[in-house]
Each structure stands twice: as structure tokens, then as C-alpha cells.
Scaffold this motif. Structure first.
Motif, PDB file in Angstrom:
ATOM      1  N   ARG A 135      22.318  62.764  40.904  1.00  0.00           N
ATOM      2  CA  ARG A 135      21.965  63.346  42.204  1.00  0.00           C
ATOM      3  C   ARG A 135      20.693  62.710  42.762  1.00  0.00           C
ATOM      4  NH1 ARG A 135      23.622  67.982  39.530  1.00  0.00           N
ATOM      5  NH2 ARG A 135      21.483  68.600  39.118  1.00  0.00           N
ATOM      6  N   LEU A 136      19.694  62.565  41.919  1.00  0.00           N
ATOM      7  CA  LEU A 136      18.437  61.949  42.336  1.00  0.00           C
ATOM      8  C   LEU A 136      18.666  60.511  42.781  1.00  0.00           C
ATOM      9  CD1 LEU A 136      15.260  61.994  42.432  1.00  0.00           C
ATOM     10  CD2 LEU A 136      15.381  61.063  40.127  1.00  0.00           C
ATOM     11  N   LEU A 137      19.350  59.746  41.963  1.00  0.00           N
ATOM     12  CA  LEU A 137      19.567  58.331  42.245  1.00  0.00           C
ATOM     13  C   LEU A 137      20.459  58.132  43.472  1.00  0.00           C
ATOM     14  CD1 LEU A 137      18.891  55.544  41.243  1.00  0.00           C
ATOM     15  CD2 LEU A 137      20.824  55.701  39.667  1.00  0.00           C
ATOM     16  N   SER A 138      21.530  58.900  43.574  1.00  0.00           N
ATOM     17  CA  SER A 138      22.432  58.766  44.727  1.00  0.00           C
ATOM     18  C   SER A 138      21.721  59.160  46.019  1.00  0.00           C
ATOM     19  CB  SER A 138      23.697  59.607  44.530  1.00  0.00           C
ATOM     20  OG  SER A 138      24.481  59.067  43.490  1.00  0.00           O
ATOM     21  N   THR A 139      20.940  60.227  45.973  1.00  0.00           N
ATOM     22  CA  THR A 139      20.194  60.643  47.164  1.00  0.00           C
ATOM     23  C   THR A 139      19.210  59.553  47.574  1.00  0.00           C
ATOM     24  OG1 THR A 139      20.449  62.969  46.581  1.00  0.00           O
ATOM     25  CG2 THR A 139      18.690  62.427  48.129  1.00  0.00           C
ATOM     26  N   PHE A 140      18.557  58.959  46.599  1.00  0.00           N
ATOM     27  CA  PHE A 140      17.626  57.865  46.886  1.00  0.00           C
ATOM     28  C   PHE A 140      18.367  56.693  47.526  1.00  0.00           C
ATOM     29  CE2 PHE A 140      16.027  53.759  45.485  1.00  0.00           C
ATOM     30  CZ  PHE A 140      14.809  53.746  46.144  1.00  0.00           C
ATOM     31  N   MET A 141      19.494  56.262  46.918  1.00  0.00           N
ATOM     32  CA  MET A 141      20.222  55.105  47.443  1.00  0.00           C
ATOM     33  C   MET A 141      20.781  55.382  48.831  1.00  0.00           C
ATOM     34  SD  MET A 141      22.094  53.249  44.168  1.00  0.00           S
ATOM     35  CE  MET A 141      23.160  54.586  43.716  1.00  0.00           C
ATOM     36  N   LEU A 142      21.329  56.584  49.029  1.00  0.00           N
ATOM     37  CA  LEU A 142      21.859  56.940  50.347  1.00  0.00           C
ATOM     38  C   LEU A 142      20.735  56.999  51.380  1.00  0.00           C
ATOM     39  CD1 LEU A 142      24.359  59.743  49.272  1.00  0.00           C
ATOM     40  CD2 LEU A 142      24.972  57.478  50.160  1.00  0.00           C
TER      41      LEU A 142
END
Length: 181
Positions: A135-142
Motif C-alpha cells: 500500500r505504501l509503495l503503490s501509493t508512492f508510485m501512483l
């Protein structure tokens, strides 16, 4: 008169086109039905309701994100995912923001999330930490992709910023693994 036969793909094609041409606010069951020349009730068996139309848009966005093969190093998998997200955001900057507002709920839409899970496993992250880290990584990438598509990096070099962000992500994952956070 026999009612016109339509498919879920046709409904989503028209929804996508309508959202691209007139904006998300124009996406309604009635407007999509009008574009398809069918009764609005006809759409319900294909998408359920307006939320289903929006879920279909999320699905279409996520299907545009290329999922790297499993044989690559986890860093390379995440790098390729991030670059593909950036390209998708640049192609559809207004629609891309839906990925912050709606979860991926259709079976077809979970490819990028599953790819991040796989990369995190390959990085050695403990299984119970993977959902939170994803969740953290995907939110960052998005967020990075949306910011770039929105013009936030006009004065800088987004590729240089992305390379810096990749180094931070590697350090962050190492710290999460080490501390159990």
C-alpha cells in the motif's frame, strides 16, 4: 422490437470514451446508455451500477500498466512497474486520479498489485509485512506518476527524481525488514 445486445466491454469502451471526452462527472448510467442507444436498465446486468462503471475505468487503467515477468530482480520489477505507471498517467492524467479514489476490485485489475507483492517477496520482506508495504509503495508510485503527469516536475528532471526515489524505496524496504515496522 428486439432490444440491442451489448457486452460489458462495449459498456466500458463507451464509459472510457465519455470520461475522456467530457470528464468523470459526465459518467452516468443514463449518459452511457444514451451513447449505446439502449435503455439504462440494460446496463445493470453488465456493470451493476455507476460504481461498476467507475470500477471498470479503474480496471482499464490498471490493465494498461505492464506487469514485468517474474524472472527479473525485484528492484527491476518495481522500476518497470513505476515506469509503466508513469506512462499510463501521462496518457490519461485526469482518469489516472481515479486510482486514488477507488480500490481495484475486479479480478482483471489486480495484476500490478500482485506484481508488487511478488517483488516484495523476492526482496525478502516477511509475508505479514507485505500488504502494508505494498500500500505504501503503490501509493508512492501512483502519486509520483500523477504528480509528473500533472506537471509538477516542469522545472526539474523527473527521471532524476525517479532514480532518487528508487534509491529511497530500496533503503526504506531494508529498514522495514530490519526493524519489523
Amino acid at each position: 422490437m428486439t432490444p440491442r445486445r451489448i457486452s460489458r466491454d462495449q459498456v466500458l469502451d463507451v464509459t472510457w470514451e465519455l470520461a475522456t471526452r467530457k470528464g468523470l462527472q459526465a459518467v452516468t448510467m443514463r449518459a452511457v446508455a444514451q451513447e449505446l442507444d439502449v435503455n439504462p436498465m440494460t446496463l445493470y446486468r453488465h456493470v451493476g451500477d455507476k460504481q461498476g462503471l467507475l470500477d471498470g475505468l479503474v480496471e482499464r487503467l490498471l490493465l494498461e500498466i505492464e506487469v514485468p515477468g517474474p524472472g527479473l530482480d525485484w528492484r527491476e520489477q518495481l522500476r518497470l512497474l513505476a515506469h509503466s505507471m508513469r506512462a499510463t498517467a501521462r496518457r490519461h492524467p485526469d482518469l489516472f486520479l481515479l486510482l486514488f479514489q477507488r480500490p481495484a476490485v475486479t479480478p482483471e485489475a489486480v495484476g500490478p498489485r500482485n506484481a508488487v507483492y511478488g517483488a516484495l517477496r523476492a526482496a525478502g520482506l516477511q509475508e505479514e509485512r507485505i500488504p502494508r508495504a505494498e500500500r505504501l509503495l503503490s501509493t508512492f508510485m501512483l502519486g509520483f506518476a500523477a504528480s509528473e503527469a500533472g506537471g509538477r516536475f516542469r522545472d526539474g528532471d523527473p527521471d532524476e527524481d525517479m532514480a532518487y526515489a528508487e534509491r529511497l524505496v530500496v533503503r526504506l524496504l531494508a529498514e522495514v525488514q530490519k526493524t519489523g515496522g
